[in-house]
Design a protein around this motif. Sequence first.
Motif, mmCIF file in Angstrom:
data_model
loop_
_atom_site.group_PDB
_atom_site.id
_atom_site.type_symbol
_atom_site.label_atom_id
_atom_site.label_comp_id
_atom_site.label_asym_id
_atom_site.label_seq_id
_atom_site.Cartn_x
_atom_site.Cartn_y
_atom_site.Cartn_z
ATOM 1 N N PRO A 350 0.800 -1.236 0.000
ATOM 2 C CA PRO A 350 0.000 0.000 0.000
ATOM 3 C C PRO A 350 0.829 1.281 0.000
ATOM 4 O O PRO A 350 0.262 2.372 -0.109
ATOM 5 N N THR A 351 2.153 1.188 0.124
ATOM 6 C CA THR A 351 2.980 2.384 0.238
ATOM 7 C C THR A 351 3.486 2.840 -1.126
ATOM 8 O O THR A 351 3.495 2.076 -2.095
ATOM 9 N N SER A 352 3.955 4.076 -1.186
ATOM 10 C CA SER A 352 4.490 4.618 -2.435
ATOM 11 C C SER A 352 5.788 3.932 -2.844
ATOM 12 O O SER A 352 6.153 3.942 -4.029
ATOM 13 N N TYR A 353 6.493 3.330 -1.894
ATOM 14 C CA TYR A 353 7.746 2.645 -2.225
ATOM 15 C C TYR A 353 7.523 1.499 -3.199
ATOM 16 O O TYR A 353 8.422 1.134 -3.961
ATOM 17 N N SER A 354 6.346 0.903 -3.175
ATOM 18 C CA SER A 354 6.099 -0.252 -4.033
ATOM 19 C C SER A 354 6.114 0.111 -5.511
ATOM 20 O O SER A 354 6.257 -0.766 -6.367
ATOM 21 N N SER A 355 5.986 1.411 -5.830
ATOM 22 C CA SER A 355 6.064 1.820 -7.226
ATOM 23 C C SER A 355 7.493 1.767 -7.753
ATOM 24 O O SER A 355 7.711 1.680 -8.969
ATOM 25 N N ILE A 356 8.465 1.824 -6.861
ATOM 26 C CA ILE A 356 9.868 1.706 -7.263
ATOM 27 C C ILE A 356 10.355 0.280 -7.109
ATOM 28 O O ILE A 356 10.974 -0.288 -8.002
ATOM 29 N N TRP A 357 10.088 -0.285 -5.939
ATOM 30 C CA TRP A 357 10.568 -1.634 -5.608
ATOM 31 C C TRP A 357 9.357 -2.511 -5.288
ATOM 32 O O TRP A 357 9.013 -2.728 -4.116
ATOM 33 N N PRO A 358 8.675 -3.042 -6.303
ATOM 34 C CA PRO A 358 7.426 -3.770 -6.061
ATOM 35 C C PRO A 358 7.596 -5.026 -5.218
ATOM 36 O O PRO A 358 6.628 -5.470 -4.595
ATOM 37 N N ASP A 359 8.791 -5.588 -5.182
ATOM 38 C CA ASP A 359 9.023 -6.802 -4.403
ATOM 39 C C ASP A 359 9.648 -6.515 -3.039
ATOM 40 O O ASP A 359 10.017 -7.442 -2.320
#
Length: 427
Positions: A350-359
């Motif tokens: 759910p965080t914005s970090y997942s758009s860079i590092w999805p895993d």
Amino acid sequence: MKVICYICAMAFAGAAFAQDNMVEGRPMTSAEMGIMQDTPPNRTIDISAWDKGPDNRWAFQHISEFLHVANISRGSGPAAPLALALQDLSDLQFDGLDGQPMTVADMLVRTYTDGFLVMQDGDIVFEKYFNGMTPNTRHLLMSVSKSVTGTLAGILVNDGRLNPTALVTDYIPEMESAPGFGDATVRQVLDMTTAIVFSEDYADPDAEVVAHEATTAWRGENVPMAQEGVYAFATTIAKDASRPHGQQFHYASINTDVLGWLIERASGQRFADYMSAAIWSQLGADHDGQITVDYKGAAAANGGFVLTLRDLARFSQMVLDDGFYNGRQIVPSGWIDDIRFNGNNAAWQPTSYSSIWPDGFYRNQWYVTKDDHGSFFAVGVNGQHIWINPTTRTAIVKFSSLPVSADKENIALGWAAMDAIARSFEK
């Protein structure tokens, strides 16, 4: 080679490159601005906003002169030698703003760098200082401190004194009536998946983080809550009724101060003393470390470490080498493995970090990218960084004094540069 456009992926509006206090295309140093220079100084820092520009250009290197700090002894042993294999990385290019090429040298200027050091395979290959900083100058780590604290906790977990599955209240009975942490586990504190009401919006005067900073003694004595201390503040944090503990990564600095309290209870020592005994006196540091403390003596484990650049590089190399450094196993290798491999990706999504590092995931107070190099990192506001690339055996540390605390654009610029540097050593 996998290339990631960090800035584009995060879609940050960011803070525009400040044009004030510039000279010859670079930020002015604190000395050039006359901050705390005269006797007595004509231009002093604002104790209520010392961590913002331009005062932080001076303040981050002089923390012990205006905040209370506890000493972290390096012990009496010799400093661990640092071999030099210097090369000039200044002209190395990477994708910067708007995907345009930028050099490392330009990045260092743009991001208000105070110190920057690259370790590759255990050797210093690149080291730069700005704004009056030297190898002997201590600098505030901000939230890079969280990752140092999480690493320290691993020693107690390994020897059985701190159980990640136990309730916080098993160690801190004072939390039994605390609305936010009363039913949280140690693991949920370590991974910041506690379901607490806590805003980290530094621009909002009503955000919990503003009161939090007051209780850590970062805003002087004459502000509300300063005398209560950070541990008392932790017992007042509310629980978010919309979600259970353990479901979602929610960045909230108070978690790390609760972890600091857990470390004190599990070790039976004050935080600074245990840090000295367990890590700092084993590391072969050049200098004693420091950590800021509140008016009751509790350490600001979330952001208060004050260390030299080379000593933070030693710490980072120790983490890169699975907890082994200076001829000894300082942190259990299993704890470093736990950081790198055992996180909860579902809580990260759910965080914005997942758009860079999805895993990726957040584990034991570290950010883990799960990129193709296994990179993981620590980050703090105003541009503090540790970047570790196990594939190329690279550890990078950066101290900065960005004028805006949550300057997401320039923080992402630092990630892009450090990733490119680390990947440049790929065989």
